[in-house]
Design a protein around this motif. Structure first.
Motif, PDB file in Angstrom:
ATOM      1  N   GLY A   8       0.974  -1.308  -0.163  1.00  0.00           N
ATOM      2  CA  GLY A   8       0.106  -0.001   0.075  1.00  0.00           C
ATOM      3  C   GLY A   8       0.796   1.115   0.042  1.00  0.00           C
ATOM      4  N   HIS A   9       2.136   1.266  -0.219  1.00  0.00           N
ATOM      5  CA  HIS A   9       3.045   2.451   0.019  1.00  0.00           C
ATOM      6  C   HIS A   9       2.701   3.153  -1.545  1.00  0.00           C
ATOM      7  CE1 HIS A   9       5.809   1.059  -3.269  1.00  0.00           C
ATOM      8  NE2 HIS A   9       5.768   0.056  -2.818  1.00  0.00           N
ATOM      9  N   ASP A  10       3.200   4.399  -1.281  1.00  0.00           N
ATOM     10  CA  ASP A  10       2.900   5.485  -2.451  1.00  0.00           C
ATOM     11  C   ASP A  10       4.084   5.715  -3.527  1.00  0.00           C
ATOM     12  OD1 ASP A  10       4.515   6.926  -0.509  1.00  0.00           O
ATOM     13  OD2 ASP A  10       3.304   8.507  -0.936  1.00  0.00           O
ATOM     14  N   ARG A  11       5.188   4.696  -3.233  1.00  0.00           N
ATOM     15  CA  ARG A  11       6.337   4.898  -4.132  1.00  0.00           C
ATOM     16  C   ARG A  11       6.387   4.316  -5.488  1.00  0.00           C
ATOM     17  NH1 ARG A  11       6.918   4.760   1.360  1.00  0.00           N
ATOM     18  NH2 ARG A  11       8.303   6.315   2.412  1.00  0.00           N
ATOM     19  N   SER A  12       5.446   3.781  -5.836  1.00  0.00           N
ATOM     20  CA  SER A  12       5.252   3.248  -7.204  1.00  0.00           C
ATOM     21  C   SER A  12       4.131   3.711  -7.813  1.00  0.00           C
ATOM     22  CB  SER A  12       5.444   1.504  -6.814  1.00  0.00           C
ATOM     23  OG  SER A  12       5.764   0.830  -8.032  1.00  0.00           O
ATOM     24  N   ALA A  13       3.421   2.540  -8.442  1.00  0.00           N
ATOM     25  CA  ALA A  13       2.184   2.746  -9.232  1.00  0.00           C
ATOM     26  C   ALA A  13       0.931   2.669  -8.725  1.00  0.00           C
ATOM     27  CB  ALA A  13       2.196   1.835 -10.585  1.00  0.00           C
ATOM     28  N   ALA A  14       1.082   2.003  -7.171  1.00  0.00           N
ATOM     29  CA  ALA A  14      -0.482   1.625  -6.793  1.00  0.00           C
ATOM     30  C   ALA A  14      -0.904   2.867  -5.850  1.00  0.00           C
ATOM     31  CB  ALA A  14      -0.068   0.408  -5.870  1.00  0.00           C
ATOM     32  N   GLY A  15      -0.821   3.867  -6.416  1.00  0.00           N
ATOM     33  CA  GLY A  15      -1.215   5.183  -5.399  1.00  0.00           C
ATOM     34  C   GLY A  15      -2.180   6.033  -6.056  1.00  0.00           C
ATOM     35  N   GLY A  16      -2.326   7.206  -5.676  1.00  0.00           N
ATOM     36  CA  GLY A  16      -3.337   8.114  -6.123  1.00  0.00           C
ATOM     37  C   GLY A  16      -5.002   8.115  -5.925  1.00  0.00           C
ATOM     38  N   GLU A  17      -5.198   7.213  -4.734  1.00  0.00           N
ATOM     39  CA  GLU A  17      -6.603   7.265  -4.346  1.00  0.00           C
ATOM     40  C   GLU A  17      -7.464   6.337  -5.104  1.00  0.00           C
ATOM     41  OE1 GLU A  17      -9.209  11.058  -2.750  1.00  0.00           O
ATOM     42  OE2 GLU A  17      -9.050  11.140  -4.855  1.00  0.00           O
ATOM     43  N   SER A  18      -7.305   6.525  -6.422  1.00  0.00           N
ATOM     44  CA  SER A  18      -8.328   5.790  -7.217  1.00  0.00           C
ATOM     45  C   SER A  18      -7.793   5.418  -8.699  1.00  0.00           C
ATOM     46  CB  SER A  18      -9.367   6.842  -7.616  1.00  0.00           C
ATOM     47  OG  SER A  18      -9.204   7.902  -8.222  1.00  0.00           O
ATOM     48  N   ARG A  19      -8.204   4.313  -9.140  1.00  0.00           N
ATOM     49  CA  ARG A  19      -7.712   3.785 -10.615  1.00  0.00           C
ATOM     50  C   ARG A  19      -9.007   3.518 -11.419  1.00  0.00           C
ATOM     51  NH1 ARG A  19      -2.135   2.813 -11.308  1.00  0.00           N
ATOM     52  NH2 ARG A  19      -2.692   2.489 -13.217  1.00  0.00           N
ATOM     53  N   ILE A  20      -9.023   3.420 -12.583  1.00  0.00           N
ATOM     54  CA  ILE A  20     -10.015   2.856 -13.312  1.00  0.00           C
ATOM     55  C   ILE A  20     -10.357   1.480 -13.554  1.00  0.00           C
ATOM     56  CG2 ILE A  20     -11.261   3.296 -15.645  1.00  0.00           C
ATOM     57  CD1 ILE A  20     -10.154   6.038 -16.040  1.00  0.00           C
TER      58      ILE A  20
END
Length: 377
Positions: free
Chosen positions: A39-51
Motif C-alpha cells: 500500500g505504499h505510495d512510491r510506485s504505481a499503486a497510489g493516487g486514491e483511485s484507478r479506473i
C-alpha cells in the motif's frame, strides 16, 4: 502436490499482493518480500483511485481477462469486507475514426458489453461537464468505475496473511538465484529457498533483473486533482472518463466528492533513470498540458490543482505486459510492464501467476501477453 509448494512473491504491490492472496488461497506456502510495505505510495499503486472498465482501447483480447478479474474483484471485496471498487460507469471519448475508439466499439460488439453510444447533444445534456469536438464519439461503458488502489493492495496482502502467508516488509530482494528445481531469494538478512518465485517488482524490474531479455521503460507519472466550479461533477452519475486524442488523458471524480483527478498517457511521461531517486516534486511548467486540457475539454474545473502526486509505471514497446516464465528459468514467473492499464486486471494476473507458479500452465487466454517464445516486449 502443488498445494505444498513454497513460493516467494517478490514485490507485494499491485500484482504481488494479488498473487500472494491467490497462492495462499490454494494452500501454497507463501513468503512475500517488499522493499517498503503493501500500500505504499512510491510506485504505481497510489493516487486514491484507478479506473476499472470492461471495454478495452488497446486490444479486445483483454476482455476475457477483465471478466475473470471482475469475478475476483467481487470475491476479494467479500473476503475483505471492504469496498474496493465502485461501478459508476466510464465515458470513453475521442475521434470516431481513431484506432482506439474503433477497438473499443469492436470489443463491445465482439463480447456483448453493456454500453451506450451518446450523440453530442445527449452528452451535453446528461454530462455537461465534458466537451467534445466535431467528429468525436462518446461511449459509456456501464460496467466500469473506480478502484481504491492503496486499500486494495493492503486488503489483498492482509487476506494472504490471514490465509497463512508471511510478508517480509522493508526487505528488498537483492538477487534471485536458480538452484536445482527451485530458486534462492537473497536479501540483506540472508537467503531462503523456494520451489518457485513470482517477480512483481514494478519499476525496479530492471534493477533486479538487469539481463531481462525484454525492455521495460520506466516512466514518471503525474496525477493532479482539481476542484469543480459547478455542480455538474456532483450529479447522480459520476463516471470515470478517458479521452483518446488528440491528447490522451483520463480522470475520475474523487470518492469524497471534493475534486477530480486527472492523468496523462505514457507518451507524456518523463523517463526515470533510477527508481530509487524519483523526483517527487512537480515543476509549474509540467502543469501546462493539464491546463490546456482543462480549457479545451473540462472547463468547469478550477485551473489550479489542489493536489499533485508522482508515481512510476513500466511500459513495453507494444504496451502488452510480460506475463509468464523468465527465459531460461521456468521456476521464475514474471509479471511486468503493464503500461499503465494493469490495475483493473490485477486480481486476474495474480490468479494467473498462481497458476504458473504451481502448475506451469494457466487456463486463462494469455498467449498474446505471454513471455513464452516472445521475441520483443
Amino acid at each position: 502436490m502443488s498445494a505444498k509448494k513454497r513460493v516467494a512473491v517478490v514485490g507485494v504491490g499491485t500484482m504481488g499482493s494479488q498473487a500472494a492472496w491467490r497462492l495462499a488461497a490454494r494452500g501454497a506456502e507463501v513468503v512475500g518480500y517488499d522493499r517498503f510495505a503493501p500500500g505504499h505510495d512510491r510506485s504505481a499503486a497510489g493516487g486514491e483511485s484507478r479506473i476499472f472498465r470492461s471495454a478495452h482501447f488497446e486490444d479486445s483480447r483483454y476482455v476475457p481477462l477483465l471478466r475473470h478479474a471482475d469475478a475476483l474483484w467481487d470475491r476479494l471485496q467479500e473476503e475483505s469486507g471492504r469496498e474496493l471498487r465502485r461501478l459508476t460507469g466510464c465515458l470513453l471519448m475521442g475521434p470516431t475514426e481513431h484506432q482506439q475508439m474503433r477497438t473499443v466499439l469492436d470489443s463491445i460488439a465482439e463480447h456483448g458489453l453493456d454500453h451506450e453510444v451518446l450523440a453530442a447533444e445527449q452528452l451535453a445534456r446528461r454530462f455537461p461537464q465534458f466537451r467534445i469536438e466535431d467528429g468525436d464519439a462518446a461511449v459509456l461503458d456501464r460496467h466500469a468505475g473506480f478502484i481504491r488502489p492503496e486499500l486494495t493492495v493492503q486488503s489483498a496482502a492482509l487476506r494472504a496473511e490471514q490465509l497463512g502467508a508471511r510478508i517480509e516488509r522493508y526487505t528488498p530482494v537483492r538477487e534471485i538465484v536458480p538452484f536445482g528445481d527451485g530458486v534462492a531469494i537473497h536479501t540483506d538478512e540472508g537467503s531462503e529457498r523456494f520451489d518457485a518465485a513470482v517477480v512483481t517488482v514494478g519499476p525496479w524490474i530492471n534493477d533486479l533483473l538487469p539481463d531481462l531479455p525484454w525492455e521495460v521503460d520506466i516512466r514518471r507519472v503525474i496525477s493532479a486533482w482539481y476542484v469543480p466550479t459547478t455542480d455538474a461533477w456532483h450529479g447522480k452519475e459520476r463516471p470515470a472518463f478517458i479521452r483518446t486524442a488528440p491528447t490522451h488523458c483520463y480522470g475520475l471524480p474523487s470518492p469524497d466528492g471534493v475534486s477530480v483527478k486527472l492523468g496523462l498517457s505514457s507518451a507524456l511521461h518523463q523517463p526515470v533513470g533510477d527508481p530509487n531517486q524519483l523526483k517527487r516534486t512537480v515543476d509549474p511548467a509540467e502543469l501546462d498540458i493539464f491546463t490546456d486540457l482543462l480549457g479545451r475539454y473540462l472547463p468547469d474545473l478550477h485551473p489550479d490543482p489542489i493536489r499533485l502526486s508522482v508515481f512510476m509505471e513500466g511500459y513495453t514497446d507494444s504496451s502488452r505486459p510480460l506475463v509468464g516464465p523468465l527465459q531460461g528459468d521456468d521456476n521464475v514467473v514474471l509479471l511486468a510492464g503493464f503500461s499503465g492499464h494493469g490495475f483493473k486486471l490485477s486480481p486476474a494476473m495474480g490468479d494467473i501467476a498462481a497458476d504458473l507458479a504451481l502448475t506451469g500452465t494457466s487456463p486463462q487466454p494469455i498467449d498474446f501477453i505471454s513471455t513464452v517464445n516472445r521475441a520483443a516486449a
